[in-house]
Design a protein around this motif. Structure first.
Motif, PDB file in Angstrom:
ATOM      1  N   THR A   1      67.395  49.833  29.057  1.00 28.08           N
ATOM      2  CA  THR A   1      68.306  50.808  29.637  1.00 28.08           C
ATOM      3  C   THR A   1      69.301  51.199  28.549  1.00 28.08           C
ATOM      4  O   THR A   1      69.429  50.491  27.540  1.00 28.08           O
ATOM      5  CB  THR A   1      69.031  50.249  30.865  1.00 28.08           C
ATOM      6  OG1 THR A   1      69.774  51.294  31.513  1.00 28.08           O
ATOM      7  CG2 THR A   1      69.993  49.128  30.493  1.00 28.08           C
TER       8      THR A   1
ATOM      9  N   THR B   1      61.571  53.626  37.633  1.00 27.24           N
ATOM     10  CA  THR B   1      62.888  53.643  37.000  1.00 27.24           C
ATOM     11  C   THR B   1      63.909  52.820  37.785  1.00 27.24           C
ATOM     12  O   THR B   1      64.155  53.097  38.956  1.00 27.24           O
ATOM     13  CB  THR B   1      63.389  55.089  36.919  1.00 27.24           C
ATOM     14  OG1 THR B   1      62.341  55.906  36.412  1.00 27.24           O
ATOM     15  CG2 THR B   1      64.601  55.197  36.030  1.00 27.24           C
TER      16      THR B   1
ATOM     17  N   LEU C   1      70.979  51.844  37.480  1.00 27.93           N
ATOM     18  CA  LEU C   1      71.858  51.399  36.403  1.00 27.93           C
ATOM     19  C   LEU C   1      72.332  49.971  36.644  1.00 27.93           C
ATOM     20  O   LEU C   1      72.376  49.497  37.780  1.00 27.93           O
ATOM     21  CB  LEU C   1      73.058  52.343  36.299  1.00 27.93           C
ATOM     22  CG  LEU C   1      72.720  53.755  35.815  1.00 27.93           C
ATOM     23  CD1 LEU C   1      73.870  54.709  36.128  1.00 27.93           C
ATOM     24  CD2 LEU C   1      72.418  53.758  34.321  1.00 27.93           C
TER      25      LEU C   1
ATOM     26  N   GLU D   1      72.933  51.495  28.192  1.00 23.12           N
ATOM     27  CA  GLU D   1      74.267  51.203  28.697  1.00 23.12           C
ATOM     28  C   GLU D   1      74.938  50.285  27.682  1.00 23.12           C
ATOM     29  O   GLU D   1      74.319  49.352  27.181  1.00 23.12           O
ATOM     30  CB  GLU D   1      74.189  50.523  30.062  1.00 23.12           C
ATOM     31  CG  GLU D   1      73.389  51.312  31.101  1.00 23.12           C
ATOM     32  CD  GLU D   1      73.210  50.546  32.403  1.00 23.12           C
ATOM     33  OE1 GLU D   1      74.218  50.142  33.000  1.00 23.12           O
ATOM     34  OE2 GLU D   1      72.052  50.344  32.822  1.00 23.12           O
TER      35      GLU D   1
ATOM     36  N   SER E   1      71.141  45.897  31.884  1.00 20.76           N
ATOM     37  CA  SER E   1      72.188  46.010  30.868  1.00 20.76           C
ATOM     38  C   SER E   1      72.411  44.683  30.142  1.00 20.76           C
ATOM     39  O   SER E   1      72.021  43.612  30.618  1.00 20.76           O
ATOM     40  CB  SER E   1      73.493  46.479  31.508  1.00 20.76           C
ATOM     41  OG  SER E   1      73.954  45.527  32.445  1.00 20.76           O
TER      42      SER E   1
ATOM     43  N   GLN F   1      77.564  54.218  30.419  1.00 19.55           N
ATOM     44  CA  GLN F   1      76.222  54.329  31.000  1.00 19.55           C
ATOM     45  C   GLN F   1      75.633  55.719  30.760  1.00 19.55           C
ATOM     46  O   GLN F   1      76.279  56.735  31.016  1.00 19.55           O
ATOM     47  CB  GLN F   1      76.273  54.073  32.503  1.00 19.55           C
ATOM     48  CG  GLN F   1      76.722  52.676  32.881  1.00 19.55           C
ATOM     49  CD  GLN F   1      76.833  52.520  34.391  1.00 19.55           C
ATOM     50  OE1 GLN F   1      77.303  53.406  35.085  1.00 19.55           O
ATOM     51  NE2 GLN F   1      76.387  51.377  34.899  1.00 19.55           N
TER      52      GLN F   1
ATOM     53  N   HIS G   1      70.224  56.286  38.448  1.00 20.18           N
ATOM     54  CA  HIS G   1      69.167  55.523  37.804  1.00 20.18           C
ATOM     55  C   HIS G   1      69.297  55.549  36.280  1.00 20.18           C
ATOM     56  O   HIS G   1      69.917  56.423  35.700  1.00 20.18           O
ATOM     57  CB  HIS G   1      67.792  56.065  38.208  1.00 20.18           C
ATOM     58  CG  HIS G   1      67.404  55.706  39.603  1.00 20.18           C
ATOM     59  ND1 HIS G   1      67.912  56.369  40.712  1.00 20.18           N
ATOM     60  CD2 HIS G   1      66.563  54.752  40.096  1.00 20.18           C
ATOM     61  CE1 HIS G   1      67.404  55.840  41.814  1.00 20.18           C
ATOM     62  NE2 HIS G   1      66.585  54.860  41.461  1.00 20.18           N
ATOM     63  N   SER G   2      68.651  54.577  35.648  1.00 21.45           N
ATOM     64  CA  SER G   2      68.645  54.468  34.201  1.00 21.45           C
ATOM     65  C   SER G   2      67.784  55.563  33.583  1.00 21.45           C
ATOM     66  O   SER G   2      66.780  55.995  34.158  1.00 21.45           O
ATOM     67  CB  SER G   2      68.089  53.096  33.797  1.00 21.45           C
ATOM     68  OG  SER G   2      67.844  53.033  32.411  1.00 21.45           O
TER      69      SER G   2
ATOM     70  N   GLY H   1      67.312  56.044  25.503  1.00 17.60           N
ATOM     71  CA  GLY H   1      67.671  56.708  26.749  1.00 17.60           C
ATOM     72  C   GLY H   1      68.557  57.916  26.540  1.00 17.60           C
ATOM     73  O   GLY H   1      68.456  58.902  27.272  1.00 17.60           O
TER      74      GLY H   1
ATOM     75  N   ARG I   1      72.930  58.260  32.141  1.00 17.07           N
ATOM     76  CA  ARG I   1      72.308  58.439  33.453  1.00 17.07           C
ATOM     77  C   ARG I   1      71.078  59.342  33.365  1.00 17.07           C
ATOM     78  O   ARG I   1      71.006  60.255  32.552  1.00 17.07           O
ATOM     79  CB  ARG I   1      73.336  59.018  34.430  1.00 17.07           C
ATOM     80  CG  ARG I   1      74.495  58.049  34.680  1.00 17.07           C
ATOM     81  CD  ARG I   1      75.609  58.673  35.502  1.00 17.07           C
ATOM     82  NE  ARG I   1      76.428  59.583  34.714  1.00 17.07           N
ATOM     83  CZ  ARG I   1      77.406  59.212  33.892  1.00 17.07           C
ATOM     84  NH1 ARG I   1      77.679  57.923  33.745  1.00 17.07           N
ATOM     85  NH2 ARG I   1      78.110  60.104  33.227  1.00 17.07           N
ATOM     86  N   ASN I   2      70.132  59.051  34.229  1.00 19.11           N
ATOM     87  CA  ASN I   2      68.874  59.787  34.259  1.00 19.11           C
ATOM     88  C   ASN I   2      69.087  61.165  34.891  1.00 19.11           C
ATOM     89  O   ASN I   2      69.579  61.252  36.020  1.00 19.11           O
ATOM     90  CB  ASN I   2      67.843  58.989  35.067  1.00 19.11           C
ATOM     91  CG  ASN I   2      66.438  59.512  34.898  1.00 19.11           C
ATOM     92  OD1 ASN I   2      66.192  60.715  34.904  1.00 19.11           O
ATOM     93  ND2 ASN I   2      65.491  58.598  34.778  1.00 19.11           N
TER      94      ASN I   2
END
Length: 486
Positions: A142, A402, A405, A144, A409, A150, A159-160, A166, A152-153
């Motif tokens: 992920t 997926t 979050l 983060e 991490s 973070q 979601h991650s 990423g 974000r998707n």
């Protein structure tokens, strides 16, 4: 055409991949300034939502653009005028900071020279205007970090976006750029590509340059390339970036045809082995199995032969060797930083999982590292012999869809971290240890609408075959119209 008079609309910008952008610049339909301005405006609009771009280098891009204009070279290069972002991990742009996602590097001096791959991107005409987020030293699936927060998707902000590329994947899926630099040491191109609905290829070990100061990452397990929306962009970026760099002891044979040409060629009828059992032993998510079955049907319909296959490797050896090398590399990075600082790192300068790995690595022996390197070679040999019987291998990219979050991490204890990443690492790590090329192709979605990628791996130096199949799949099952709902 005057840049001040004509603006590129968001819709028109999002409709273009990098190849189309460069073609429009060559014909005079668009200018590099128009493309750069559109990318910067898109970043301003959507990056607060996804947190994919952690550093902006607008002045660098503007100065490059001015210099090219004065030299009359704005239209030179296969990717002239195409906006680009670099991953903030072991990749250097003169005059800018690289943090590797870590607080321990947050105040390091700017780079004094470009990485070789950056030199090649700029020589091709690309305009680099920022960097994308990475977790600390790329250590998890992920993106983060305590330093940058973070990522974000774009398909679901809860979601991650995957990791460790990423930030790159979220930037492309959100339409900031059509293609972004990424790296892959255990699935870090393919996992984010799968989670974000993109195409992502990890090249053969040593295919792309890592220098000029270091010529391999993690004994060659880590490679640099890109994530993209289109297959042809990935091929073109590999065309302009691959090849031997001066000083490197690693050399791959030249290719018979360009990767861009490979995309346009039929792969013929291929023998494809299917791996459906994750090396972690984790049960395959029902939605992913459904996409795998649909992919098999698609391949059969295209005239390929598809058979089940069992991998000729010991999962414990694969993960043991990969983990030992990654931890040793992290330990060396920490010791280097402590030498510069003249003191031990403070507890809050590393994520909890990173601290655990460093402490563990200090008790490892030279024998441990030697055996890990030997395992890389043995596993690579076994996999090459498997490709005597199969042209390609097909598997899912991950065992589970997926995650949300925080699940994977680095700011948690080690057992919870392992539990968090196990759904992501069941298939992708093998190609990093063996050194063979592997790609994620966006061939489905979950019942909740999240993207699902399928992974194809080839024998040593057979990126051309992967691109041939990817081009065929892109035609047979197009994904360009599937866009994140930002």
């Amino acid at each position: 055409m005057s840049d001040e008079r004509y603006q590129l609309s968001t819709g028109d910008y999002l409709a273009l991949d990098a190849t189309a952008m460069a073609a429009a610049v060559k014909t005079g339909e668009l200018t590099p300034r128009m493309l750069l301005s559109a990318a910067q405006a898109r970043c301003d609009a959507v990056n607060p939502l996804v947190n994919a771009v952690n550093m902006r280098h607008d002045e660098h891009a503007n100065s490059v653009l001015r210099a090219r204009h004065h030299a009359g070279s704005e239209l030179l290069g296969a990717l002239a005028g195409v906006p680009m972002l670099l991953k903030d991990l072991n990749t250097y742009l003169t005059g800018t900071l690289t943090t590797n996602g870590s607080r321990m590097l947050a105040d390091t001096p700017p780079a004094t020279r470009n990485s070789t791959i950056v030199q090649r991107y700029e020589a091709a005409g690309m305009l680099i205007f920022g960097k994308t987020t990475s977790p600390e030293y790329g250590l998890t699936t992920t993106t983060e970090s305590s330093l940058w927060g973070q990522t974000r998707n774009p398909w679901s902000l809860a979601h991650s976006a995957g990791g460790s590329s990423g930030g790159a994947a979220a930037a492309v899926a959100a339409g900031i750029v059509p293609v972004a630099h990424a790296t892959d040491g255990g699935g870090s191109i393919r996992i984010p590509a799968s989670y974000c609905g993109l195409f992502g290829l990890k090249p053969t070990r040593y295919r792309t340059p890592q220098g000029p100061d270091t010529f391999e990452g993690w004994f060659g397990a880590s490679c640099g390339h890109v994530v993209s929306r289109s297959v042809r962009d990935s091929a073109l970026l590999l065309d302009v970036s691959h090849g031997h760099e001066k000083g490197s002891p690693y050399w791959l044979a030249p290719q018979a045809i360009s990767y861009s040409e490979a995309v346009r060629r039929s792969p013929g009828s291929l023998r494809i082995g299917v791996v459906d059992q994750a090396m972690t032993g984790l049960e395959l998510d029902a939605d992913i199995r459904s996409v795998l079955n649909t992919t098999v049907d698609l391949l059969l319909g295209l005239g390929h032969r598809v058979d089940p296959v069992t991998l000729p490797v010991d999962p414990q050896q694969v993960y043991g060797a990969h983990g030992a090398v990654g931890a040793a590399a992290l330990l060396a990075a920490v010791r280097d930083r402590e030498t510069v600082l003249g003191r031990p790192l403070h507890a809050d300068e590393l994520e909890p999982v990173s601290r655990y790995l460093v402490n563990n690595a200090t008790s490892a022996t030279a024998e441990n590292l030697y055996r890990a390197r030997r395992s890389f070679e043995l596993i690579g040999s076994r996999m090459e012999h498997l490709f005597d019987d199969y042209d390609l291998l097909l598997s899912p990219v991950t065992s589970q869809i997926t995650p949300e979050l925080k699940v994977a991490s680095l700011d948690q204890d080690y057992p919870h971290y392992i539990q968090g990443i196990i759904g992501s690492i069941g298939y992708s790590v093998l190609a990093n240890v063996s050194g063979q090329p592997s790609m994620s192709v966006p061939l489905g979605t979950s019942s909740s609408g999240l993207p699902i990628g399928m992974m194809f791996s080839a024998g040593w130096c057979r990126e051309d075959l992967l691109f041939q199949l990817a081009g065929q799949l892109e035609q047979a099952s197009p994904w360009a119209d599937r866009r994140a709902p930002l």
